[in-house]
Design a protein around this motif. Structure first.
Motif, PDB file in Angstrom:
ATOM      1  N   SER A 175       0.836  -1.200   0.000  1.00 26.77           N
ATOM      2  CA  SER A 175       0.000   0.000   0.000  1.00 26.77           C
ATOM      3  C   SER A 175       0.871   1.250   0.000  1.00 26.77           C
ATOM      4  O   SER A 175       1.463   1.613   1.013  1.00 26.77           O
ATOM      5  CB  SER A 175      -0.912   0.008   1.235  1.00 26.77           C
ATOM      6  OG  SER A 175      -1.622   1.221   1.331  1.00 26.77           O
TER       7      SER A 175
ATOM      8  N   ASP B 175      -0.315   4.294  -1.011  1.00 25.36           N
ATOM      9  CA  ASP B 175      -1.176   5.470  -0.859  1.00 25.36           C
ATOM     10  C   ASP B 175      -1.070   5.981   0.581  1.00 25.36           C
ATOM     11  O   ASP B 175      -1.424   5.282   1.526  1.00 25.36           O
ATOM     12  CB  ASP B 175      -2.622   5.096  -1.175  1.00 25.36           C
ATOM     13  CG  ASP B 175      -3.576   6.274  -1.098  1.00 25.36           C
ATOM     14  OD1 ASP B 175      -3.162   7.368  -0.668  1.00 25.36           O
ATOM     15  OD2 ASP B 175      -4.763   6.087  -1.444  1.00 25.36           O
TER      16      ASP B 175
ATOM     17  N   LYS C 212      -2.838   7.983   2.097  1.00 20.20           N
ATOM     18  CA  LYS C 212      -4.142   8.156   2.734  1.00 20.20           C
ATOM     19  C   LYS C 212      -4.714   6.829   3.247  1.00 20.20           C
ATOM     20  O   LYS C 212      -5.673   6.838   4.015  1.00 20.20           O
ATOM     21  CB  LYS C 212      -5.123   8.803   1.752  1.00 20.20           C
ATOM     22  CG  LYS C 212      -4.745  10.232   1.351  1.00 20.20           C
ATOM     23  CD  LYS C 212      -5.765  10.815   0.384  1.00 20.20           C
ATOM     24  CE  LYS C 212      -5.375  12.229  -0.031  1.00 20.20           C
ATOM     25  NZ  LYS C 212      -6.351  12.803  -1.002  1.00 20.20           N
ATOM     26  N   HIS C 213      -4.152   5.720   2.801  1.00 21.73           N
ATOM     27  CA  HIS C 213      -4.599   4.397   3.233  1.00 21.73           C
ATOM     28  C   HIS C 213      -3.781   3.993   4.454  1.00 21.73           C
ATOM     29  O   HIS C 213      -2.555   4.007   4.427  1.00 21.73           O
ATOM     30  CB  HIS C 213      -4.400   3.380   2.112  1.00 21.73           C
ATOM     31  CG  HIS C 213      -5.170   2.111   2.283  1.00 21.73           C
ATOM     32  ND1 HIS C 213      -4.959   1.241   3.337  1.00 21.73           N
ATOM     33  CD2 HIS C 213      -6.156   1.551   1.524  1.00 21.73           C
ATOM     34  CE1 HIS C 213      -5.768   0.216   3.220  1.00 21.73           C
ATOM     35  NE2 HIS C 213      -6.516   0.367   2.133  1.00 21.73           N
TER      36      HIS C 213
END
Length: 470
Positions: A409, A411, A413-414
């Motif tokens: 992951s 991202d 924001k994740h």
């Protein structure tokens, strides 16, 4: 599964460095956003961690990740955070009599910090070490007390003609004394560490119970009833298949049937349950080499116990590699769930997290990969270099897949680290995003933690070093 025989730990160091770079960001993001009054983060919904489950079985992973991040990077802020949270929140897990998860919660926190101190990565502090070891002693004894007996008192071995260990009892799951979960093999870490520290479970009349013996009895019972060895046990006996749960009649201790809480059926393999077996028996083999031979005589002797652990690890590993893993080493959540036939021959192509039929489970891959590396290392050290290489390279192949997109992951924001993890497919607990047919794109505490544990092991191997829970 197509094993990449050319991979080395050194070739994966850029990927492991990226794992820990992202992990630091995720750890800080979760700590900043999480309200402890909500319980423990368990799995993500639309990229944000949420809490849901039967018990608080993932808190040790939440704080344990901080210790792993410090171990890999030297980031003192991760160490400080993990230390603070362990002291503040983990005491109730040490004395928790209602769960089978002590290896997950307590070895991942108190155990990791103790290991760092013994390795010299954290300054020695006798008071803190005593605190950590007391927690681990109590945890092992409390876990061992959650015990039920079977009526199987004769020695049994998965190796035909082997001396055998009696599958006479088990640490039962939170379902109750009738229930033996495959998962619980990983909590035998708590028993053997407590034994290593000289501890015993004390009962009525000051009668001591040897914690190593209890762990071995549990392992024997799990192998006998939760794992299949292709010996005609029933019509569905495929070597290496794993049943999530075994059910016993508590009136007389008889085994009654296989079952499954989180898998598709008792006669298919829930792949995360199999992964716990693969990793659990491999690391117990490592621990076994540190035990005195005389300590094993009461449970059948070194050969009997070693045969049991080794054949269980090999059978389940072989079935993962040759039976149900996708080509890139990532399994679907169950070996033969309802709509699996729609996917065609899953072993001939890479896993597809975005398919419309059944979800993959990256967390099962991360857990199993660590087991493969440990089993391969163990066999190579015992002179079985060809077999050892097969498992070792399988572990590296999975790591190579997981430590890159679409599983890693990236991202910011994740909040999750390892994507495409599945929690409880039968209960429908996993988030299905708009436009998707099955859960994907989400993370779990156990998936993130074991991805980091795998990355740390690969990093250590690249440096010519190693790491164990004990």
């Amino acid at each position: 599964m197509k094993i990449n025989a050319t991979l080395t730990p050194q070739r994966l160091t850029k990927k492991t460095a990226r794992v820990f770079e992202l992990a630091g960001q995720k750890i800080r993001a979760i700590d900043a956003a999480w309200d402890s009054a909500k319980g423990t983060p368990v799995f993500t919904v639309a990229g944000k961690y949420t809490s849901r489950g039967w018990t608080e079985w993932t808190q040790g992973f939440q704080f344990g990740m901080g210790f792993l991040h410090f171990d890999a990077t030297g980031d003192a802020s991760s160490l400080a955070l993990a230390r603070e949270k362990t002291v503040k929140f983990m005491a109730s897990h040490v004395s928790h009599v209602g769960v089978h998860d002590h290896g997950f919660n307590n070895v991942s926190t108190y155990g990791n910090l103790r290991r760092l101190m013994l390795e010299g990565k954290v300054p020695h502090n006798s008071d803190e070490l005593n605190f950590l070891e007391l927690a681990l002693k109590v945890s092992g004894a409390v876990q061992a007390a959650r015990y039920a007996t079977t009526n199987a008192k004769a020695p049994w071995s998965p190796v035909v003609g082997g001396p055998g260990v009696a599958p006479s009892g088990y640490v039962y799951s939170f379902n109750g004394p009738q229930s033996l979960f495959a998962d619980t093999i990983r909590s035998m870490r708590s028993l053997v560490v407590a034994h290593q520290l000289g501890h015993a479970l004390m009962g009525e009349g000051d009668k001591p119970t040897n914690l190593l013996h209890r762990a071995i009895e549990h392992a024997a019972t799990t192998a006998r009833f939760n794992v299949f060895f292709g010996q005609g046990r029933d019509r569905y006996d495929v070597r290496g298949r794993v049943a999530h749960e075994s059910v016993f009649n508590r009136n007389d201790g008889q085994f009654r049937c296989p079952s499954s809480q989180q898998g598709y059926s008792p006669f298919t393999t829930w792949t995360r349950g199999a992964a716990w077996i693969i990793a659990g028996y491999a690391e117990q083999l490592e621990f076994l080499d540190t035990a005195k031979g005389t300590d094993l005589d009461a449970v059948g002797g070194r050969r009997a116990v070693t045969d049991l652990f080794l054949e269980t690890a090999r059978a389940t590993s072989d079935y993962y590699i040759d039976g149900y893993s996708a080509k890139d080493g990532v399994p679907y959540w169950d070996s033969m769930a309802l709509n699996s036939h729609q996917l065609g021959d899953i072993t001939k192509k890479n896993a597809d997290p975005y398919n419309a039929h059944e979800p993959v489970d990256s967390s099962a891959a991360a857990i199993a990969a660590q087991g493969f590396l440990r089993l391969g290392t163990y066999l190579a050290a015992k002179g079985e270099k060809s077999a050892g290489k097969k498992y070792f390279q399988a572990g590296l192949t999975i790591a190579d897949t997981l430590f890159d997109e679409p599983y890693l992951s990236t991202d910011h924001k994740h909040q999750g680290l390892l994507l495409h993890s599945v929690y409880h497919r039968p209960n429908g607990w996993d988030h299905v995003a708009k436009g998707q047919k099955v859960p994907n794109g989400e993370s779990s505490m156990w998936g993130d933690y074991h991805a980091m544990e795998l990355a740390l092991l690969v990093q250590r191997l690249a440096e010519g070093k190693y790491t164990t829970f004990f």
